[in-house]
Design a protein around this motif. Structure first.
Motif, PDB file in Angstrom:
ATOM      1  N   LEU A  30      -3.411  20.146 -46.051  1.00  0.00           N
ATOM      2  CA  LEU A  30      -4.107  19.537 -44.920  1.00  0.00           C
ATOM      3  C   LEU A  30      -5.580  19.262 -45.210  1.00  0.00           C
ATOM      4  O   LEU A  30      -6.311  18.807 -44.334  1.00  0.00           O
ATOM      5  CB  LEU A  30      -3.983  20.435 -43.683  1.00  0.00           C
ATOM      6  N   CYS A  33      -7.506  16.294 -44.000  1.00  0.00           N
ATOM      7  CA  CYS A  33      -7.793  16.243 -42.564  1.00  0.00           C
ATOM      8  C   CYS A  33      -9.033  17.049 -42.189  1.00  0.00           C
ATOM      9  O   CYS A  33      -9.439  17.047 -41.026  1.00  0.00           O
ATOM     10  CB  CYS A  33      -6.602  16.774 -41.768  1.00  0.00           C
ATOM     11  N   PRO A  43      -8.870  10.304 -38.280  1.00  0.00           N
ATOM     12  CA  PRO A  43      -8.095  10.734 -39.444  1.00  0.00           C
ATOM     13  C   PRO A  43      -7.716   9.556 -40.330  1.00  0.00           C
ATOM     14  O   PRO A  43      -7.526   8.442 -39.855  1.00  0.00           O
ATOM     15  CB  PRO A  43      -6.850  11.374 -38.825  1.00  0.00           C
ATOM     16  N   CYS A  47      -4.395  11.757 -44.311  1.00  0.00           N
ATOM     17  CA  CYS A  47      -4.395  12.894 -43.389  1.00  0.00           C
ATOM     18  C   CYS A  47      -3.151  12.844 -42.499  1.00  0.00           C
ATOM     19  O   CYS A  47      -2.452  13.840 -42.354  1.00  0.00           O
ATOM     20  CB  CYS A  47      -5.664  12.886 -42.546  1.00  0.00           C
ATOM     21  N   CYS A  48      -2.893  11.706 -41.903  1.00  0.00           N
ATOM     22  CA  CYS A  48      -1.728  11.569 -41.018  1.00  0.00           C
ATOM     23  C   CYS A  48      -0.430  11.847 -41.769  1.00  0.00           C
ATOM     24  O   CYS A  48       0.466  12.513 -41.239  1.00  0.00           O
ATOM     25  CB  CYS A  48      -1.704  10.177 -40.395  1.00  0.00           C
ATOM     26  N   ILE A  51      -0.231  15.623 -42.181  1.00  0.00           N
ATOM     27  CA  ILE A  51       0.069  16.326 -40.920  1.00  0.00           C
ATOM     28  C   ILE A  51       1.556  16.195 -40.603  1.00  0.00           C
ATOM     29  O   ILE A  51       2.195  17.162 -40.205  1.00  0.00           O
ATOM     30  CB  ILE A  51      -0.785  15.768 -39.763  1.00  0.00           C
ATOM     31  N   VAL A  79      -6.396  15.074 -33.707  1.00  0.00           N
ATOM     32  CA  VAL A  79      -6.026  14.416 -34.960  1.00  0.00           C
ATOM     33  C   VAL A  79      -4.514  14.244 -35.023  1.00  0.00           C
ATOM     34  O   VAL A  79      -4.007  13.169 -35.348  1.00  0.00           O
ATOM     35  CB  VAL A  79      -6.553  15.210 -36.177  1.00  0.00           C
ATOM     36  N   CYS A  83      -2.404  10.744 -34.998  1.00  0.00           N
ATOM     37  CA  CYS A  83      -1.448  10.432 -36.075  1.00  0.00           C
ATOM     38  C   CYS A  83      -0.013  10.273 -35.564  1.00  0.00           C
ATOM     39  O   CYS A  83       0.890   9.978 -36.340  1.00  0.00           O
ATOM     40  CB  CYS A  83      -1.489  11.535 -37.133  1.00  0.00           C
TER      41      CYS A  83
END
Length: 90
Positions: A30, A33, A43, A47-48, A51, A79, A83
């Motif tokens: 992560l 993020c 984000p 990052c998405c 996640i 975030v 996402c």
């Protein structure tokens, strides 16, 4: 005969279902993020992706006292929602 037809259809349907790959829970995944979670920035696509990949692990991360303050923060939830990955109910 009906049984064989049913089995054939079932195999076709199940063959089209993609098997879920096992997720290795690693909070370092992560890290893309971190900026979005600790600030109010948006984000990134990476990052998405991370996640979504690590979503099954979020509850275990929240049980870790060292990670809880980051994972359960309002920004982390924001975030995740941005996402399209809502937090699980732990």
């Amino acid at each position: 005969m009906k049984y064989l037809a049913f089995v054939a259809v079932l195999l076709l349907v199940l063959g089209g279902i993609e098997k879920a790959k096992a997720v290795t829970c690693n909070p370092l995944q992560l890290s893309p993020c971190a900026n979005a979670i600790t600030s109010s920035s948006s984000p990134t696509a990476i990052c998405c992706s991370k996640i979504k990949e690590q979503r099954p692990c979020l509850c275990s991360y929240m049980r870790n006292p060292n990670l809880k303050k980051f994972i359960s923060s309002p920004n982390a939830r924001k975030v995740a929602n941005t996402c399209g990955t809502p937090f699980p109910q732990c």
